[in-house]
Scaffold this motif. Sequence first.
Motif, PDB file in Angstrom:
ATOM      1  N   GLN A  56       0.837  -1.207   0.000  1.00  9.94           N
ATOM      2  CA  GLN A  56       0.000   0.000   0.000  1.00  9.94           C
ATOM      3  C   GLN A  56       0.872   1.258   0.000  1.00  9.94           C
ATOM      4  OE1 GLN A  56      -3.308   0.069  -0.311  1.00  9.94           O
ATOM      5  NE2 GLN A  56      -3.337   2.289  -0.289  1.00  9.94           N
ATOM      6  N   ALA A  57       1.925   1.268   0.811  1.00  9.22           N
ATOM      7  CA  ALA A  57       2.828   2.421   0.868  1.00  9.22           C
ATOM      8  C   ALA A  57       3.531   2.630  -0.476  1.00  9.22           C
ATOM      9  CB  ALA A  57       3.843   2.243   1.989  1.00  9.22           C
ATOM     10  N   GLN A  76       2.354   1.769  -3.437  1.00  8.36           N
ATOM     11  CA  GLN A  76       1.364   2.299  -4.375  1.00  8.36           C
ATOM     12  C   GLN A  76       1.164   3.793  -4.168  1.00  8.36           C
ATOM     13  OE1 GLN A  76      -1.959  -0.479  -3.659  1.00  8.36           O
ATOM     14  NE2 GLN A  76      -1.771  -0.975  -5.830  1.00  8.36           N
ATOM     15  N   GLU A  77       1.130   4.215  -2.915  1.00  5.32           N
ATOM     16  CA  GLU A  77       0.878   5.625  -2.612  1.00  5.32           C
ATOM     17  C   GLU A  77       2.107   6.501  -2.830  1.00  5.32           C
ATOM     18  OE1 GLU A  77      -0.501   5.434   1.404  1.00  5.32           O
ATOM     19  OE2 GLU A  77      -2.428   4.555   0.824  1.00  5.32           O
ATOM     20  N   SER A  78       3.293   5.974  -2.575  1.00  7.66           N
ATOM     21  CA  SER A  78       4.497   6.805  -2.613  1.00  7.66           C
ATOM     22  C   SER A  78       5.301   6.671  -3.901  1.00  7.66           C
ATOM     23  CB  SER A  78       5.402   6.457  -1.430  1.00  7.66           C
ATOM     24  OG  SER A  78       4.744   6.684  -0.218  1.00  7.66           O
ATOM     25  N   GLN A  97       4.654   5.439  -6.952  1.00  9.55           N
ATOM     26  CA  GLN A  97       4.037   5.729  -8.243  1.00  9.55           C
ATOM     27  C   GLN A  97       3.763   7.213  -8.460  1.00  9.55           C
ATOM     28  OE1 GLN A  97       1.518   2.257  -9.843  1.00  9.55           O
ATOM     29  NE2 GLN A  97       1.044   2.373  -7.652  1.00  9.55           N
ATOM     30  N   THR A  98       4.015   8.045  -7.453  1.00 13.35           N
ATOM     31  CA  THR A  98       3.858   9.485  -7.683  1.00 13.35           C
ATOM     32  C   THR A  98       4.998  10.017  -8.534  1.00 13.35           C
ATOM     33  OG1 THR A  98       4.988  10.064  -5.624  1.00 13.35           O
ATOM     34  CG2 THR A  98       2.588   9.856  -5.538  1.00 13.35           C
ATOM     35  N   GLN A 106       7.668   3.686   6.783  1.00 14.60           N
ATOM     36  CA  GLN A 106       7.129   3.358   5.459  1.00 14.60           C
ATOM     37  C   GLN A 106       8.232   2.833   4.550  1.00 14.60           C
ATOM     38  OE1 GLN A 106       5.220   7.015   4.105  1.00 14.60           O
ATOM     39  NE2 GLN A 106       3.330   5.837   3.878  1.00 14.60           N
TER      40      GLN A 106
END
Length: 107
Positions: free
Chosen positions: A49-50, A52-54, A56-57, A95
Amino acid sequence: MIKIAAFTASLALAISGTAALAAPDSYVLLEPTAQLRAPPDASHGGGFQAAQESCQTCHSPDYVAMQPPRKGQAFWNSEVTKMVKVYHAPIEEAQAKAIAAYLDAAY
């Protein structure tokens, strides 16, 4: 002298006219098709999850998939640390550890 002045004036007009006609560059980005691999077990879900959130930005999951397979925990710790320290990715230490553990398990 008149010929030089006329040439200079026509050159200036041509240059300014060209600049006025130039449009800014624009790009159409394709929809992303790559996805991060699902974690191999529930214990790596937080890192997944981390990531995906971090991650891929800044870059595509293809960047992760292009890395040599099964490089180990030290490799992924180093990669995540580089993203934080060199590229200033806004990732907290906890993270970062979870992301590196997930990447080690999944890739």
